[in-house]
Design a protein around this motif. Structure first.
Motif, PDB file in Angstrom:
ATOM      1  N   MET A  36      60.795 -29.355  -4.596  1.00 20.17           N
ATOM      2  CA  MET A  36      60.962 -30.377  -5.349  1.00 20.17           C
ATOM      3  C   MET A  36      61.672 -30.531  -6.477  1.00 20.17           C
ATOM      4  SD  MET A  36      59.132 -33.000  -4.853  1.00 20.17           S
ATOM      5  CE  MET A  36      58.938 -32.724  -2.933  1.00 20.17           C
ATOM      6  N   ASP A  37      62.750 -29.496  -6.862  1.00 18.77           N
ATOM      7  CA  ASP A  37      63.426 -28.410  -7.962  1.00 18.77           C
ATOM      8  C   ASP A  37      64.953 -28.524  -7.213  1.00 18.77           C
ATOM      9  OD1 ASP A  37      62.141 -28.005  -9.315  1.00 18.77           O
ATOM     10  OD2 ASP A  37      62.002 -25.861  -9.036  1.00 18.77           O
ATOM     11  N   ALA A  38      65.292 -28.351  -5.835  1.00 17.73           N
ATOM     12  CA  ALA A  38      65.978 -28.659  -5.092  1.00 17.73           C
ATOM     13  C   ALA A  38      66.617 -30.223  -4.733  1.00 17.73           C
ATOM     14  CB  ALA A  38      66.426 -28.265  -4.036  1.00 17.73           C
ATOM     15  N   LEU A  39      65.836 -30.901  -4.378  1.00 17.04           N
ATOM     16  CA  LEU A  39      66.437 -32.625  -4.799  1.00 17.04           C
ATOM     17  C   LEU A  39      66.256 -33.928  -5.430  1.00 17.04           C
ATOM     18  CD1 LEU A  39      63.226 -33.429  -1.710  1.00 17.04           C
ATOM     19  CD2 LEU A  39      65.632 -33.356  -1.243  1.00 17.04           C
ATOM     20  N   PHE A  40      65.763 -32.869  -6.917  1.00 12.44           N
ATOM     21  CA  PHE A  40      65.613 -33.406  -8.075  1.00 12.44           C
ATOM     22  C   PHE A  40      66.140 -32.832  -9.166  1.00 12.44           C
ATOM     23  CE2 PHE A  40      61.878 -35.765  -5.464  1.00 12.44           C
ATOM     24  CZ  PHE A  40      62.964 -36.618  -5.465  1.00 12.44           C
ATOM     25  N   LYS A  41      66.425 -32.052  -9.519  1.00 14.55           N
ATOM     26  CA  LYS A  41      66.930 -30.595 -10.575  1.00 14.55           C
ATOM     27  C   LYS A  41      68.611 -31.354 -10.659  1.00 14.55           C
ATOM     28  CE  LYS A  41      63.257 -28.283 -12.789  1.00 14.55           C
ATOM     29  NZ  LYS A  41      62.899 -27.117 -13.192  1.00 14.55           N
ATOM     30  N   ASN A  42      68.943 -31.339  -9.811  1.00 18.05           N
ATOM     31  CA  ASN A  42      70.764 -31.950  -9.359  1.00 18.05           C
ATOM     32  C   ASN A  42      70.486 -33.130  -9.685  1.00 18.05           C
ATOM     33  OD1 ASN A  42      73.352 -31.752  -9.132  1.00 18.05           O
ATOM     34  ND2 ASN A  42      73.022 -30.691  -7.210  1.00 18.05           N
ATOM     35  N   ALA A  44      67.925 -25.420   3.635  1.00 18.94           N
ATOM     36  CA  ALA A  44      69.008 -26.270   3.715  1.00 18.94           C
ATOM     37  C   ALA A  44      69.592 -26.760   2.484  1.00 18.94           C
ATOM     38  CB  ALA A  44      68.553 -27.636   4.774  1.00 18.94           C
ATOM     39  N   ILE A  45      68.908 -27.830   1.845  1.00 21.26           N
ATOM     40  CA  ILE A  45      69.731 -27.954   0.545  1.00 21.26           C
ATOM     41  C   ILE A  45      70.465 -26.726  -0.367  1.00 21.26           C
ATOM     42  CG2 ILE A  45      69.616 -29.102  -1.554  1.00 21.26           C
ATOM     43  CD1 ILE A  45      66.789 -30.024  -0.213  1.00 21.26           C
ATOM     44  N   PHE A  46      69.866 -25.248  -0.839  1.00 23.95           N
ATOM     45  CA  PHE A  46      70.563 -24.146  -0.726  1.00 23.95           C
ATOM     46  C   PHE A  46      71.856 -24.268  -0.370  1.00 23.95           C
ATOM     47  CE2 PHE A  46      71.026 -20.117  -0.591  1.00 23.95           C
ATOM     48  CZ  PHE A  46      71.363 -19.736  -2.573  1.00 23.95           C
TER      49      PHE A  46
END
Length: 76
Positions: A8-14, A44-46
């Motif tokens: 959730m952090d990877a998807l929405f904090k950026n 994968a997002i990282f």
């Protein structure tokens, strides 16, 4: 922090991210847990955000063909 929270952090904090296109292939696993899916997605997002893998500027949809769902089901 749980894998789900990392995702959730990877998807929405950026705040600069407007679109992300991820594809997953199930492979040979008979069961995929929520924890595993979230962990792999966040990883994968990282990797993309960190520059560890190349970021595609196009989504590759130009070569995609449309197929009727009924034909896919009939072929199964």
């Amino acid at each position: 922090m749980s894998a789900k929270q990392r995702l959730m952090d990877a998807l929405f904090k950026n705040k600069e991210r407007t679109h992300i296109n991820l594809k997953f292939f199930r492979g040979t696993a008979s069961n995929v847990s929520e924890e595993d899916l979230c962990e792999q997605s966040a990883s994968a997002i990282f990797q993309v955000d960190s520059g560890l893998v190349d970021r595609n500027s196009s989504f590759g949809d130009s070569d995609a063909r449309q197929t009727e769902v009924a034909k896919v089901i009939a072929a199964a």
